[in-house]
Design an enzyme around this catalytic site. Sequence first.
Site, PDB file in Angstrom:
ATOM      1  N   GLN A   1     -10.136  16.674   9.516  1.00 52.84           N
ATOM      2  CA  GLN A   1     -10.790  16.239   8.680  1.00 52.84           C
ATOM      3  C   GLN A   1     -12.387  16.628   9.718  1.00 52.84           C
ATOM      4  O   GLN A   1     -12.391  15.156  10.901  1.00 52.84           O
ATOM      5  CB  GLN A   1     -11.483  14.919   8.236  1.00 52.84           C
ATOM      6  CG  GLN A   1     -11.029  14.590   6.753  1.00 52.84           C
ATOM      7  CD  GLN A   1     -10.623  14.105   5.348  1.00 52.84           C
ATOM      8  OE1 GLN A   1     -10.194  14.027   4.381  1.00 52.84           O
ATOM      9  NE2 GLN A   1     -11.880  13.101   5.676  1.00 52.84           N
TER      10      GLN A   1
ATOM     11  N   HIS B   1     -13.322  16.024   0.803  1.00 55.51           N
ATOM     12  CA  HIS B   1     -13.064  14.318   1.102  1.00 55.51           C
ATOM     13  C   HIS B   1     -14.652  13.433   0.110  1.00 55.51           C
ATOM     14  O   HIS B   1     -15.132  12.722   0.619  1.00 55.51           O
ATOM     15  CB  HIS B   1     -12.587  13.816   2.821  1.00 55.51           C
ATOM     16  CG  HIS B   1     -12.175  12.505   1.806  1.00 55.51           C
ATOM     17  ND1 HIS B   1     -11.336  11.799   3.177  1.00 55.51           N
ATOM     18  CD2 HIS B   1     -12.705  11.169   1.312  1.00 55.51           C
ATOM     19  CE1 HIS B   1     -10.941  10.960   3.045  1.00 55.51           C
ATOM     20  NE2 HIS B   1     -11.004  10.732   1.680  1.00 55.51           N
TER      21      HIS B   1
ATOM     22  N   ARG C   1      -4.414  10.727   1.305  1.00 54.34           N
ATOM     23  CA  ARG C   1      -4.809  10.622   3.066  1.00 54.34           C
ATOM     24  C   ARG C   1      -3.517  12.232   3.414  1.00 54.34           C
ATOM     25  O   ARG C   1      -2.474  11.979   2.661  1.00 54.34           O
ATOM     26  CB  ARG C   1      -4.206   9.845   4.121  1.00 54.34           C
ATOM     27  CG  ARG C   1      -4.761   8.803   4.593  1.00 54.34           C
ATOM     28  CD  ARG C   1      -6.562   8.967   4.595  1.00 54.34           C
ATOM     29  NE  ARG C   1      -7.104   7.992   5.122  1.00 54.34           N
ATOM     30  CZ  ARG C   1      -8.130   8.052   4.068  1.00 54.34           C
ATOM     31  NH1 ARG C   1      -8.423   8.496   3.149  1.00 54.34           N
ATOM     32  NH2 ARG C   1      -9.338   6.976   4.063  1.00 54.34           N
TER      33      ARG C   1
ATOM     34  N   ASN D   1     -14.224   1.412  -3.536  1.00 51.47           N
ATOM     35  CA  ASN D   1     -14.330   2.910  -4.272  1.00 51.47           C
ATOM     36  C   ASN D   1     -13.583   3.281  -4.489  1.00 51.47           C
ATOM     37  O   ASN D   1     -12.536   4.195  -4.811  1.00 51.47           O
ATOM     38  CB  ASN D   1     -14.417   4.026  -3.069  1.00 51.47           C
ATOM     39  CG  ASN D   1     -13.705   3.614  -1.995  1.00 51.47           C
ATOM     40  OD1 ASN D   1     -13.057   3.529  -1.942  1.00 51.47           O
ATOM     41  ND2 ASN D   1     -14.128   4.278  -0.649  1.00 51.47           N
TER      42      ASN D   1
HETATM   43  P1  NAD Z   1      -3.987  -0.733  -2.356  1.00 51.27           P
HETATM   44  O1  NAD Z   1      -3.534  -1.463  -1.010  1.00 51.27           O
HETATM   45  O2  NAD Z   1      -4.600  -1.754  -3.069  1.00 51.27           O
HETATM   46  O3  NAD Z   1      -2.387  -0.050  -2.764  1.00 51.27           O
HETATM   47  C1  NAD Z   1      -1.837   0.809  -1.726  1.00 51.27           C
HETATM   48  C2  NAD Z   1      -0.069   0.575  -2.437  1.00 51.27           C
HETATM   49  O4  NAD Z   1       0.334   1.312  -1.388  1.00 51.27           O
HETATM   50  C3  NAD Z   1       0.137  -1.177  -1.766  1.00 51.27           C
HETATM   51  O5  NAD Z   1       0.695  -1.540  -3.101  1.00 51.27           O
HETATM   52  C4  NAD Z   1       1.343  -0.622  -1.298  1.00 51.27           C
HETATM   53  O6  NAD Z   1       2.551  -1.567  -1.120  1.00 51.27           O
HETATM   54  C5  NAD Z   1       2.034   1.025  -2.068  1.00 51.27           C
HETATM   55  N1  NAD Z   1       2.205   1.216  -0.749  1.00 51.27           N
HETATM   56  C6  NAD Z   1       2.707   1.369   0.935  1.00 51.27           C
HETATM   57  N2  NAD Z   1       3.648   1.333   1.246  1.00 51.27           N
HETATM   58  C7  NAD Z   1       3.821   2.459   0.405  1.00 51.27           C
HETATM   59  C8  NAD Z   1       4.895   3.305   0.729  1.00 51.27           C
HETATM   60  N3  NAD Z   1       5.985   3.526   1.584  1.00 51.27           N
HETATM   61  N4  NAD Z   1       5.825   3.980  -0.592  1.00 51.27           N
HETATM   62  C9  NAD Z   1       4.988   3.586  -1.939  1.00 51.27           C
HETATM   63  N5  NAD Z   1       4.231   2.777  -1.366  1.00 51.27           N
HETATM   64  C10 NAD Z   1       3.558   2.426  -0.418  1.00 51.27           C
HETATM   65  O7  NAD Z   1      -4.871   0.028  -1.742  1.00 51.27           O
HETATM   66  P2  NAD Z   1      -5.987   1.612  -2.642  1.00 51.27           P
HETATM   67  O8  NAD Z   1      -7.224   0.377  -2.505  1.00 51.27           O
HETATM   68  O9  NAD Z   1      -5.098   1.831  -3.580  1.00 51.27           O
HETATM   69  O10 NAD Z   1      -6.071   2.701  -1.754  1.00 51.27           O
HETATM   70  C11 NAD Z   1      -4.995   3.288  -1.610  1.00 51.27           C
HETATM   71  C12 NAD Z   1      -5.400   4.560  -0.184  1.00 51.27           C
HETATM   72  O11 NAD Z   1      -6.035   5.553  -1.246  1.00 51.27           O
HETATM   73  C13 NAD Z   1      -5.985   3.675   1.029  1.00 51.27           C
HETATM   74  O12 NAD Z   1      -5.316   4.376   1.855  1.00 51.27           O
HETATM   75  C14 NAD Z   1      -6.512   5.435   1.408  1.00 51.27           C
HETATM   76  O13 NAD Z   1      -5.775   5.882   2.160  1.00 51.27           O
HETATM   77  C15 NAD Z   1      -6.712   6.187   0.187  1.00 51.27           C
HETATM   78  N6  NAD Z   1      -8.812   6.255  -0.287  1.00 51.27           N
HETATM   79  C16 NAD Z   1      -8.583   7.431  -0.387  1.00 51.27           C
HETATM   80  C17 NAD Z   1      -9.928   7.424  -0.682  1.00 51.27           C
HETATM   81  C18 NAD Z   1     -10.781   8.755  -0.911  1.00 51.27           C
HETATM   82  O14 NAD Z   1     -12.180   9.170  -0.732  1.00 51.27           O
HETATM   83  N7  NAD Z   1     -10.182   9.982  -0.847  1.00 51.27           N
HETATM   84  C19 NAD Z   1     -10.872   6.439  -0.675  1.00 51.27           C
HETATM   85  C20 NAD Z   1     -10.064   4.638  -0.934  1.00 51.27           C
HETATM   86  C21 NAD Z   1      -9.103   4.709  -0.681  1.00 51.27           C
END
Ligand code: NAD
Length: 364
Positions: free
Chosen positions: A291, A315, A262, A123
Amino acid sequence: MRILAILYKGGNAATSEPRLLGTVENQVRLIENLDYLKQTYSSFPYSSVSESKEGPDSDFQKHIVDAEILITTPFHPGYLTGDLIAKAKNLKLCVTAGVGSDHIDLNTAVKHGIQVLEVSGSNVVSVAEHVVMSILLLVRNFVPAHEMIERGDWMVSDIARNAFDLEGKVVGTIGAGRIGYRVLQRLLPFDCKELLYYDYAPLPEAAGKAVNARRVEDLKDFVSQCDVITVNCPLHEGTLGLVNAELLKHFKKGAWLVNTARGAICDKDAVAAALASGHLNGYAGDVWNVQPAPKDHVLRTAKNTLGGGNGMVPHYSGTTLDAQTRYASGTKSIIENYLSGKAQEPQNIIVGVGKYESKAYGQR
Ligand code: NAD
């Protein structure tokens, strides 16, 4: 063997819209999938699907004690705490139908040899589009303008006094993974002054160049340069409360903040206070520290000094109908792989047996 699925209630919408797969009613196509799986695997499990997830009498807490596979979604998170893991003696596999597995105590899952997988990438475009929309609706002061129209009023200056162009602004993402990078890609044609990112994992050189993004290694330095900040990192020990009163002090006055990652990454009370003082001009997103968010959650109604600047929604950014098709099919593949002993897709494994496989949940 039991599969337990905790999904969100779909109500009338799910009855009339079968593509709402993430709901209890339509069950991530679970029934269809289970029928298929039952024919294929003779020892196939009994399953329970429910929305009931809070308290000792919930289906979640009752059935987790003998479940071998747990399916949850981030949209209606079944919080699998360390205490519950200790009771879940048969649990081997947690599948997140979507992306983001912070509702599971991952460190305890590692200790208990429980694997945690999610449908990586399923997503990420859905969320990136929502981020761009949220940035625009804050910067352009859209919500108060629409509310004015619904009220029957018409006072252009009341809206225009806090409406800006995105062109020429500095936009930065905390986290430049799948979603953060897609946000940068989508912002490129807006001719922002600069695109920045803060991430402990630098983008590959060619990828950084392709979006013309500059990495800033110090978080305070990063936020102090941005007009707009979007949060796109997972929730883990290193990001819980990352955007708090202390960090907000380093934001530019009048900055806009978008969080679709989050809820607990941003301190809700500090955000509400920064809006009320005028230090933040807007806050938008779809994620909440609990949530469903309680009716009196401060971020439902927090406003800037002009009575606007709130772009919060439930959400749903990552659960568009398009996304649901992708995460339902990914969930099915993960379960099939588990049952048939086939290797899982490496990018889906957050926690493998006894260790983290993903580098995104903190620097270990
Ligand atoms: P991903 O794993 O591809 O990317 C996450 C990035 O965050 C990585 O590059 C990682 O190095 C970086 N990261 C981790 N800790 C960090 C920190 N302390 N400071 C800076 N960067 C940091 O994940 P993604 O697919 O891009 O998704 C990211 C997050 O988005 C998910 O974990 C989830 O919590 C959230 N998400 C929300 C929804 C929604 O419906 N709102 C949907 C999908 C994902």
